[in-house]
Design a protein around this motif. Structure first.
Motif, PDB file in Angstrom:
ATOM      1  N   PHE A 120       0.822  -1.206   0.000  1.00  0.00           N
ATOM      2  CA  PHE A 120       0.000   0.000   0.000  1.00  0.00           C
ATOM      3  C   PHE A 120       0.862   1.264   0.000  1.00  0.00           C
ATOM      4  O   PHE A 120       0.387   2.335  -0.363  1.00  0.00           O
ATOM      5  CB  PHE A 120      -0.945   0.019   1.201  1.00  0.00           C
ATOM      6  CG  PHE A 120      -2.020  -1.017   1.141  1.00  0.00           C
ATOM      7  CD1 PHE A 120      -2.333  -1.661  -0.047  1.00  0.00           C
ATOM      8  CD2 PHE A 120      -2.738  -1.361   2.275  1.00  0.00           C
ATOM      9  CE1 PHE A 120      -3.333  -2.618  -0.108  1.00  0.00           C
ATOM     10  CE2 PHE A 120      -3.742  -2.319   2.223  1.00  0.00           C
ATOM     11  CZ  PHE A 120      -4.037  -2.949   1.033  1.00  0.00           C
ATOM     12  N   GLN A 139      -9.782   6.714  -2.823  1.00  0.00           N
ATOM     13  CA  GLN A 139      -9.927   5.302  -2.456  1.00  0.00           C
ATOM     14  C   GLN A 139     -11.368   4.969  -2.095  1.00  0.00           C
ATOM     15  O   GLN A 139     -11.891   3.919  -2.476  1.00  0.00           O
ATOM     16  CB  GLN A 139      -9.003   4.975  -1.275  1.00  0.00           C
ATOM     17  CG  GLN A 139      -7.532   4.996  -1.640  1.00  0.00           C
ATOM     18  CD  GLN A 139      -6.642   4.799  -0.432  1.00  0.00           C
ATOM     19  OE1 GLN A 139      -7.007   5.152   0.696  1.00  0.00           O
ATOM     20  NE2 GLN A 139      -5.462   4.240  -0.658  1.00  0.00           N
ATOM     21  N   HIS A 164     -12.093   1.109  -2.767  1.00  0.00           N
ATOM     22  CA  HIS A 164     -10.899   0.392  -2.316  1.00  0.00           C
ATOM     23  C   HIS A 164     -10.936   0.353  -0.785  1.00  0.00           C
ATOM     24  O   HIS A 164     -10.291   1.146  -0.104  1.00  0.00           O
ATOM     25  CB  HIS A 164      -9.629   1.082  -2.830  1.00  0.00           C
ATOM     26  CG  HIS A 164      -9.498   1.042  -4.317  1.00  0.00           C
ATOM     27  ND1 HIS A 164      -8.569   1.789  -5.010  1.00  0.00           N
ATOM     28  CD2 HIS A 164     -10.172   0.317  -5.254  1.00  0.00           C
ATOM     29  CE1 HIS A 164      -8.688   1.549  -6.310  1.00  0.00           C
ATOM     30  NE2 HIS A 164      -9.653   0.663  -6.478  1.00  0.00           N
ATOM     31  N   GLU A 192      -7.547  -0.464   1.313  1.00  0.00           N
ATOM     32  CA  GLU A 192      -6.570   0.627   1.212  1.00  0.00           C
ATOM     33  C   GLU A 192      -7.042   1.868   1.961  1.00  0.00           C
ATOM     34  O   GLU A 192      -6.253   2.540   2.629  1.00  0.00           O
ATOM     35  CB  GLU A 192      -6.309   0.969  -0.258  1.00  0.00           C
ATOM     36  CG  GLU A 192      -5.604  -0.123  -1.039  1.00  0.00           C
ATOM     37  CD  GLU A 192      -6.585  -1.077  -1.690  1.00  0.00           C
ATOM     38  OE1 GLU A 192      -7.715  -1.198  -1.173  1.00  0.00           O
ATOM     39  OE2 GLU A 192      -6.223  -1.714  -2.695  1.00  0.00           O
TER      40      GLU A 192
END
Length: 525
Positions: A314, A490, A495, A498
């Motif tokens: 990440f 994100q 996501h 993340e």
């Protein structure tokens, strides 16, 4: 007698603020009227936006104040282990990065959140959606109700012991005691606190953008952002004027009732407690448990999920750039805000010593003008004014620092104005007899006495800038990306893992700065 050199610092800072704000407004209006498209869409959609803005702000304010009173009353009745820790954590939510709040609430109340997992474990359907009005209200309550609760609790805790003993002798019931003793104290703070919360909810941007769920719950601030994005500047100017009028009204209301904040903010050690019934103690304990879970669950869930989903992959180049730009902008904005605040306060304290009250009020008003100007309007005006430099990352960073510093300036002024005047006036005659003036007077007297408070204000400004999303949302992109902007992308692309890690890091960075504030406060005590 005032000397010119004592006025120069404050006049210089005030002039810079007026030039920046005036240039931004002038540039926005000039471009709007030069666009040859003077069609103003004052249609049903605009009326709907105005209605939703006022409605959600009013509802958020009422719920925040009501819950704050209930929680404060419950805390004043019940003592328990961890109460002081809870009271220290509660005001922190007021300055939390808004997108961290959004992520925390999604991790608890979202479709993949804690409540959804619990319902699925029990075999129950989870049909609650956090998007829309419910999510906006939930986030606004999370940000504002704990802060208001702490102030109300301090007021309830400041009731003299003699009043409590007299109430016990007169055999007051809990309701009568609250009505005759506590309510008059709380009532003086309700309007100023409600006005502050309303103004913050009225100009809310990141929360509405992330949780609004579409155009149905678009507010004025989001509509301004959309108009500027679509380069519909005349519509943006109209919306900005509407917001200016509303914010100016509520700022004037706050100024009018500003006296209500002049109360003792120190916790008073109680040597006498009114006898209360077991049912009241039990209900108070239930309220405290629910309130504590509401505040702590999103914070704890963010940290746990951030650690659980953490992967070294990440930490991409984009992530590292976002961290670098976030810290650079946060400390840069805090430095500019602190410099402007100290210049204004240096002159302000001299004006007050010389009984120039009106000029002092005008100087402080200039420092707080940003409260009535939408941050989106300020940033977009400066962007249009300096459009030729728009593709430079240095330009975007400096612009964001300047806007964020002006946004933090009123809070620094409120934190430092009274202490700086007290210190200056206390040693004024002695310092004048010793011919200590100018910079050396500030360094030897004001700075030495207020060093810890200055560090706290600096950290507070850095936290506000670190979590800001409104300004960077307009200019963020390939050249400059901050952690809030990175987190928003994100969340937008779902996501989930993340975003949990990014939110946890942003929360840890904010807490690290808060440790500085808490450490300095402990040391000063």
């Amino acid at each position: 007698m005032l000397k010119l050199r004592t006025l120069i610092p404050g006049i210089s800072a005030a002039s810079l603020i007026l030039v920046v704000l005036g240039s931004a407004l002038f540039a926005l209006c000039l471009v709007a009227f030069e666009s040859n498209n003077l069609t103003v869409y004052f249609d049903s959609y605009l009326l709907h936006v105005i209605w939703i803005t006022i409605f959600q702000a009013t509802l958020s304010t009422l719920l925040s104040v009501l819950l704050a009173i209930l929680m404060a009353k419950a805390l004043s009745i019940v003592n328990f282990w961890g109460k002081n820790l809870l009271l220290r954590i509660m005001p922190i939510t007021f300055i939390f990065p808004t997108l961290v709040v959004v992520t925390g609430l999604l991790s608890v109340y979202g479709q993949h959140g804690l409540l959804a997992s619990f319902c699925h474990y029990l075999g129950l359907p989870f049909v609650i959606s956090i998007y829309g009005l419910k999510g906006i209200l939930l986030a606004h309550i999370f940000l504002n109700f704990p802060y208001a609760c702490c102030l109300f609790y301090q007021t309830l805790n400041s009731v003299p012991v003699e009043h409590k003993q007299l109430a016990a002798q007169l055999n007051f019931s809990s309701f009568t005691y609250f009505k005759l003793v506590e309510w008059p104290l709380l009532r003086r703070q309700l309007l100023p606190m409600a006005s502050l919360i309303f103004m913050l909810c009225f100009s809310s941007f990141a929360i509405v953008l992330a949780l609004g769920g579409g155009p149905k719950y678009t507010t004025l601030e989001v509509a301004i952002y959309q108009s500027i994005r679509e380069f519909d500047l005349i519509q943006a100017v109209l919306l900005a004027c509407l917001q200016l009028v509303c914010c100016a009204f509520f700022m004037g209301l706050m100024q009018k009732f500003n006296y209500s904040y002049k109360f003792n903010t120190q916790y008073v050690k109680q040597s006498y407690r009114l006898p209360v019934s077991f049912s009241l103690i039990l209900s108070s304990f239930v309220i405290i448990v629910i309130g504590a879970l509401f505040i702590l669950l999103p914070i704890i869930t963010i940290l746990i999920k951030g650690i659980y989903f953490f992967q070294w992959s990440f930490f991409s180049v984009a992530f590292q750039r976002a961290v670098m730009f976030s810290l650079l902008i946060a400390f840069g904005a805090a430095s500019i805000a602190m410099l402007l605040a100290l210049l204004l306060l240096y002159t302000n304290s001299r004006l007050l010593i010389n009984q120039q009250i009106k000029w002092s009020n005008r100087l402080m008003l200039i420092g707080s003008l940003i409260l009535i100007i939408p941050s989106m309007v300020l940033a977009s005006g400066l962007f249009l004014l300096l459009f030729s430099y728009a593709y430079s990352s240095v330009f975007v960073c400096v612009l964001t620092m300047l806007c964020n510093s002006l946004m933090a300036l009123p809070f620094i002024l409120k934190n430092l104005a009274a202490p700086m005047y007290d210190v200056t006036s206390r040693y004024w005659h002695l310092s004048q007899s010793l011919n200590i003036t100018g910079f050396w007077h500030f360094y030897l007297i004001e700075y030495k006495a207020l060093k810890k408070l200055i560090i706290q204000s600096f950290a507070f400004s850095a936290i506000l800038s670190l979590g800001d999303f409104g300004i960077i949302a307009l200019f963020g992109g390939q050249s400059v990306t901050t952690l809030p902007y990175y987190l928003y992308e994100q969340i937008s692309y779902y996501h989930y893992h993340e975003s949990a890690v990014t939110a946890a890091l942003l929360l840890i960075l904010s807490f690290s700065l808060l440790v500085v504030i808490d450490y300095d406060r402990t040391e000063s005590n």
